[in-house]
Design a protein around this motif. Sequence first.
Motif, PDB file in Angstrom:
ATOM      1  N   GLY A 153       1.299  -1.264  -0.389  1.00  0.00           N
ATOM      2  CA  GLY A 153      -0.036  -0.087  -0.097  1.00  0.00           C
ATOM      3  C   GLY A 153       0.934   1.431  -0.129  1.00  0.00           C
ATOM      4  O   GLY A 153      -0.233   2.466   0.005  1.00  0.00           O
ATOM      5  N   ARG A 154       2.107   1.156   0.015  1.00  0.00           N
ATOM      6  CA  ARG A 154       2.929   2.717  -0.219  1.00  0.00           C
ATOM      7  C   ARG A 154       3.959   2.499  -1.383  1.00  0.00           C
ATOM      8  O   ARG A 154       4.054   0.804  -2.119  1.00  0.00           O
ATOM      9  CB  ARG A 154       3.801   2.289   0.899  1.00  0.00           C
ATOM     10  CG  ARG A 154       3.485   2.416   2.514  1.00  0.00           C
ATOM     11  CD  ARG A 154       4.436   2.441   3.407  1.00  0.00           C
ATOM     12  NE  ARG A 154       4.445   4.384   3.318  1.00  0.00           N
ATOM     13  CZ  ARG A 154       5.488   4.292   4.471  1.00  0.00           C
ATOM     14  NH1 ARG A 154       6.034   3.782   5.070  1.00  0.00           N
ATOM     15  NH2 ARG A 154       6.157   5.987   3.981  1.00  0.00           N
ATOM     16  N   THR A 155       3.922   4.005  -1.861  1.00  0.00           N
ATOM     17  CA  THR A 155       4.849   3.880  -3.383  1.00  0.00           C
ATOM     18  C   THR A 155       5.964   3.544  -3.076  1.00  0.00           C
ATOM     19  O   THR A 155       6.995   4.365  -1.793  1.00  0.00           O
ATOM     20  CB  THR A 155       4.324   5.112  -3.779  1.00  0.00           C
ATOM     21  OG1 THR A 155       3.044   5.910  -3.972  1.00  0.00           O
ATOM     22  CG2 THR A 155       4.950   5.708  -4.993  1.00  0.00           C
ATOM     23  N   PRO A 186       0.939   8.112  -3.879  1.00  0.00           N
ATOM     24  CA  PRO A 186       0.015   7.643  -2.334  1.00  0.00           C
ATOM     25  C   PRO A 186       1.276   6.844  -1.599  1.00  0.00           C
ATOM     26  O   PRO A 186       1.771   5.325  -1.925  1.00  0.00           O
ATOM     27  CB  PRO A 186      -1.004   6.602  -2.729  1.00  0.00           C
ATOM     28  CG  PRO A 186       0.007   5.860  -3.860  1.00  0.00           C
ATOM     29  CD  PRO A 186       0.408   7.031  -4.732  1.00  0.00           C
ATOM     30  N   ASN A 187       1.394   7.737  -0.380  1.00  0.00           N
ATOM     31  CA  ASN A 187       1.762   6.933   1.086  1.00  0.00           C
ATOM     32  C   ASN A 187       3.596   6.340   0.427  1.00  0.00           C
ATOM     33  O   ASN A 187       3.449   5.307   0.551  1.00  0.00           O
ATOM     34  CB  ASN A 187       1.093   5.852   1.618  1.00  0.00           C
ATOM     35  CG  ASN A 187       1.733   5.178   3.060  1.00  0.00           C
ATOM     36  OD1 ASN A 187       2.915   6.993   2.925  1.00  0.00           O
ATOM     37  ND2 ASN A 187       1.434   4.879   3.448  1.00  0.00           N
TER      38      ASN A 187
END
Length: 81
Positions: free
Chosen positions: A15-17, A46-47
């Motif tokens: 979920g993190r770039t 994103p993040n």
Amino acid sequence: GPDPCEIDVLGLRRGRTALLGEVRWQRRPVTGRELRELVAKVACAPNPLADPILVFWSRAGTDPEVTAAGARGFDVEAILA
């Protein structure tokens, strides 16, 4: 100028770039200016991790300053290999 939030390639890890990349088809190598533009786009991702991998896929490769700054570059020969 280019849209500050248009990102060609986005790699996510949990979920993190973790990776941002751009595809360029211009006849000259990617320069430090394009690298600075890509670095600015990290804020739009994103993040993002603190130090995401930055990559260019380009017709003419990258100037040495781009890879010296830590980005990765692939020219046509590398893409088609």
